[in-house]
Design an enzyme around this catalytic site. Structure first.
Site, PDB file in Angstrom:
ATOM      1  N   ASP A 279       0.840  -1.198   0.000  1.00  0.00           N
ATOM      2  CA  ASP A 279       0.000   0.000   0.000  1.00  0.00           C
ATOM      3  C   ASP A 279       0.878   1.252   0.000  1.00  0.00           C
ATOM      4  O   ASP A 279       1.365   1.685   1.047  1.00  0.00           O
ATOM      5  CB  ASP A 279      -0.911  -0.013   1.241  1.00  0.00           C
ATOM      6  N   LYS A 286       1.561   7.896   0.429  1.00  0.00           N
ATOM      7  CA  LYS A 286       1.949   7.912   1.844  1.00  0.00           C
ATOM      8  C   LYS A 286       3.318   8.580   1.985  1.00  0.00           C
ATOM      9  O   LYS A 286       4.115   8.541   1.054  1.00  0.00           O
ATOM     10  CB  LYS A 286       2.067   6.476   2.359  1.00  0.00           C
ATOM     11  N   ASP A 297       0.144  -5.042   4.560  1.00  0.00           N
ATOM     12  CA  ASP A 297      -1.250  -4.659   4.353  1.00  0.00           C
ATOM     13  C   ASP A 297      -2.107  -5.811   3.809  1.00  0.00           C
ATOM     14  O   ASP A 297      -3.277  -5.624   3.485  1.00  0.00           O
ATOM     15  CB  ASP A 297      -1.311  -3.438   3.419  1.00  0.00           C
ATOM     16  N   ASP A 356      -5.742   6.369  -0.664  1.00  0.00           N
ATOM     17  CA  ASP A 356      -5.112   5.584   0.403  1.00  0.00           C
ATOM     18  C   ASP A 356      -6.155   4.856   1.259  1.00  0.00           C
ATOM     19  O   ASP A 356      -5.821   3.995   2.048  1.00  0.00           O
ATOM     20  CB  ASP A 356      -4.240   6.508   1.274  1.00  0.00           C
ATOM     21  N   GLU A 358      -7.964   2.486   0.432  1.00  0.00           N
ATOM     22  CA  GLU A 358      -8.202   1.484  -0.628  1.00  0.00           C
ATOM     23  C   GLU A 358      -8.704   0.170  -0.070  1.00  0.00           C
ATOM     24  O   GLU A 358      -9.333  -0.608  -0.788  1.00  0.00           O
ATOM     25  CB  GLU A 358      -6.906   1.261  -1.431  1.00  0.00           C
ATOM     26  N   ARG A 360     -11.069  -0.511   2.046  1.00  0.00           N
ATOM     27  CA  ARG A 360     -12.537  -0.609   2.029  1.00  0.00           C
ATOM     28  C   ARG A 360     -13.057  -0.800   0.605  1.00  0.00           C
ATOM     29  O   ARG A 360     -14.125  -1.343   0.405  1.00  0.00           O
ATOM     30  CB  ARG A 360     -13.142   0.622   2.729  1.00  0.00           C
TER      31      ARG A 360
HETATM   32  N1  BES Z   1      -3.188   0.209   5.117  1.00  0.00           N
HETATM   33  C1  BES Z   1      -3.593   1.436   5.681  1.00  0.00           C
HETATM   34  C2  BES Z   1      -3.866   1.355   7.183  1.00  0.00           C
HETATM   35  C3  BES Z   1      -2.689   1.015   8.067  1.00  0.00           C
HETATM   36  C4  BES Z   1      -2.026   2.029   8.740  1.00  0.00           C
HETATM   37  C5  BES Z   1      -2.301  -0.279   8.268  1.00  0.00           C
HETATM   38  C6  BES Z   1      -0.981   1.736   9.589  1.00  0.00           C
HETATM   39  C7  BES Z   1      -1.254  -0.573   9.116  1.00  0.00           C
HETATM   40  C8  BES Z   1      -0.601   0.429   9.778  1.00  0.00           C
HETATM   41  C9  BES Z   1      -4.886   1.920   5.013  1.00  0.00           C
HETATM   42  O1  BES Z   1      -5.068   1.537   3.693  1.00  0.00           O
HETATM   43  C10 BES Z   1      -4.860   3.404   5.049  1.00  0.00           C
HETATM   44  O2  BES Z   1      -3.983   3.973   4.485  1.00  0.00           O
HETATM   45  N2  BES Z   1      -5.834   3.996   5.715  1.00  0.00           N
HETATM   46  C11 BES Z   1      -5.935   5.397   5.843  1.00  0.00           C
HETATM   47  C12 BES Z   1      -7.387   5.779   5.723  1.00  0.00           C
HETATM   48  C13 BES Z   1      -7.629   7.244   5.599  1.00  0.00           C
HETATM   49  C14 BES Z   1      -7.112   7.777   4.291  1.00  0.00           C
HETATM   50  C15 BES Z   1      -9.115   7.502   5.721  1.00  0.00           C
HETATM   51  C16 BES Z   1      -5.390   5.805   7.208  1.00  0.00           C
HETATM   52  O3  BES Z   1      -5.612   5.086   8.173  1.00  0.00           O
HETATM   53  O4  BES Z   1      -4.710   6.816   7.274  1.00  0.00           O
HETATM   54 ZN    ZN Z   2      -4.122  -0.247   3.154  1.00  0.00          ZN
HETATM   55 ZN    ZN Z   3      -4.103   2.856   2.336  1.00  0.00          ZN
END
Ligand code: BES
Ligand code: ZN
Ligand code: ZN
Length: 507
Positions: A279, A286, A297, A356, A358, A360
């Site tokens: 991811d 990111k 991920d 990001d 993604e 969901r």
């Molecule tokens: N894969 C990430 C979530 C994640 C964060 C997993 C840290 C493991 C450790 C996910 O896809 C993500 O990036 N989520 C975002 C959502 C936001 C954009 C609403 C997040 O948590 O920042």
């Molecule tokens: Zn993710």
């Molecule tokens: Zn993500």
């Protein structure tokens, strides 16, 4: 994995490189410990007197080169007060002792299942559970991942423990031990599979790799595996999953594992796993720091595959389907952009305000696909939000769902396995906040709504169907969850939780 076997023997005459002795917390040695203490001319009671060892949980004391036992060395490991003894305490103690034994360069060790910890208080089936916890603790603790060390480097790897013998007090325990060891081995193998999948970097563990791994696992057990590729996804209209994968050169995969241990017409439990093999965040890129960790991920996918492997090997009499939505999230000329609108398999349209978010999106189509099985319940496992780390750290996964009895049973399994879960709310205000101005849904809420983990779940609920459904956010527990039987890196979280849940599920 370390080999585990059994041999009933007398602790004074048992031959081994190192004899591990679990000890309850007490003021001075009693039971087997007292007998051994006498053979050692009071060396152990001396340690108790000086408070160098009191039997506190995971406390260890190693006696090197003791002449009066047939064992070359003796290792005491504390298990705390006998009245508080649980399988978790035994599992941790066994893990602590095995790691110390391995660190001391022993290769063949034995653990004495002494009466004060195992026989007297552990009557009936509890004996088997405690013995299985010994095997599980050692097996889980001694996880190593050396696939990427070259052969020369492998020569200089630290010494590894090869064999653990469980030594019961009497022969009558043999049958219970055989069962306990076999069970523990299957569970440990499944957790190791999940950890391996997460350990592999993104350039190995691609969606295709996950699919091939699942196929290989299925061939070895009573599981069938089918994999849908890009073309089939297009036919089904899986625009959300395809949208995420569009910026990547790696083709996506929807991996479906079917296990029928009960009558085929009994509605199955469906487990859905997030399998984002890397991811980057996509166009909503990111930051660079620690981005490498985003190879994890796909931990939900790994736990799904591991759980199916375990339940098939344990021959559980239930029906379970595993569905993994695998894709790589990359920024590229073809990648989806903030503002793009995708049409999901359910027919609902999604405005992608942040590429990001993604997880969901890939889960949306997998959850819709799950409806084909007319499931009795659906559980999804996903490293969905960083917000869950803010709320619960690495100590628990968040559970968010539509059915309180399902959540309660998951909480009970969380306590029994110490793969803890903590409920977060799914209020209708959160569902409202998923509505888009120009599409049916948007994949992130407007600024200020907060509750990131609940918002992720509120989005998924639109695709989860009418039957009971629970979302488990494992972003905090899949990695860096430090415990005696969990080494650095991937924890394999979810496999033990779900096995316990599925084995004990009340209708
Ligand atoms: N894969 C990430 C979530 C994640 C964060 C997993 C840290 C493991 C450790 C996910 O896809 C993500 O990036 N989520 C975002 C959502 C936001 C954009 C609403 C997040 O948590 O920042
Ligand atoms: Zn993710
Ligand atoms: Zn993500």
């Amino acid at each position: 994995m370390i080999k585990i076997n059994q041999k009933s023997d007398n602790p004074l005459s048992h031959k081994t490189e190192c004899l591990i002795l679990p000890c309850p917390e007490e003021r001075k040695p009693s039971g087997t410990l007292k007998i051994i203490d006498e053979a050692l001319n009071g060396a152990i009671s001396g340690a108790f007197k000086n408070k160098r060892f009191e039997g506190k949980p995971n406390q260890t004391l190693l006696f090197n080169g003791i002449g009066s036992l047939k064992a070359d060395n003796l290792l005491l490991v504390g298990v705390g007060k006998t009245k508080d003894l649980t399988t978790e305490i035994i599992c941790k103690a066994s893990a602590s002792a095995s790691k110390l034994a391995e660190g001391s360069n022993f290769k063949f060790v034995s653990i004495y299942l002494n009466d004060s910890c195992f026989d007297k208080i552990a009557k009936g089936p509890r004996y088997g559970e405690l013995a299985a916890a010994v095997a599980e603790g050692a097996g889980l603790a001694l996880y190593h991942f050396d696939d990427y060390k070259s052969l020369n480097e492998k020569d200089s790897l630290p010494s590894r423990l090869q064999n653990l013998t469980l030594v019961p007090t009497t022969r009558t325990r043999q049958a219970a031990l055989t069962k306990a060891i076999a069970r523990a081995q299957k569970i440990v193998e499944a957790v190791h599979s999940a950890r391996d999948l997460v350990s592999h970097p993104g350039n190995t563990a691609t969606p295709t790799y996950l699919a091939n791994y699942a196929k290989k696992m299925a061939r070895k057990s009573k599981v069938t595996c089918k994999v849908l590729g890009k073309k089939e996804m297009e036919k089904l209209g899986m625009g959300a999953l395809l949208g995420v994968s569009r910026g990547s050169h790696e083709p996506p995969a929807l991996i479906v594992l079917e296990y029928f241990g009960a009558a085929k017409n009994k509605a199955p439990t469906v487990i859905v796993g997030k399998g984002v093999t890397f991811d980057t965040g996509g166009i909503s890129l990111k930051p660079g720091a620690s981005m490498d960790e985003m190879k994890m991920d796909m931990s939900g996918a790994a736990a799904t595959i591991g759980t199916l492997q375990a339940i098939a090997n344990l021959k559980l009499k239930i029906n379970v389907i595993g569905i993994v939505a695998a894709a790589e999230n990359m920024p590229d000329g073809l990648a989806i952009k903030p503002g793009d609108i995708l049409k999901s398999m359910s027919g609902k349209t999604i405005e992608v305000l942040n590429t990001d978010a993604e997880g969901r999106l890939v889960l949306a189509d997998a959850l819709t696909y799950a409806q084909r099985y007319k499931p009795k319940e659906v559980i999804d496992l996903a490293t969905l939000t960083g917000a869950v780390l803010m709320a619960l750290g690495h100590q628990a996964a968040a559970v968010i769902g539509t059915n309180s009895s399902m959540i309660k049973q998951l909480q009970e399994s969380g306590i029994a396995t110490d793969e803890r879960v903590w409920e977060l709310p799914l209020w209708e205000e959160f569902e409202k906040a998923t509505k888009s101005d120009i599409a049916d849904l948007k994949n992130i809420a407007s600024p200020g709504v907060g509750a990131g983990s609940s918002m992720g779940a509120a989005f998924l609920k639109a695709f989860a169907g009418e039957q009971p459904w629970t979302h488990i956010d494992i972003a905090g527990t899949a990695w860096g969850y430090d415990k005696p039987y969990i080494p650095k890196g991937p924890s394999g979280y979810g496999v033990r939780l779900l096995i316990h849940y599925l084995e004990n599920r009340k209708p």
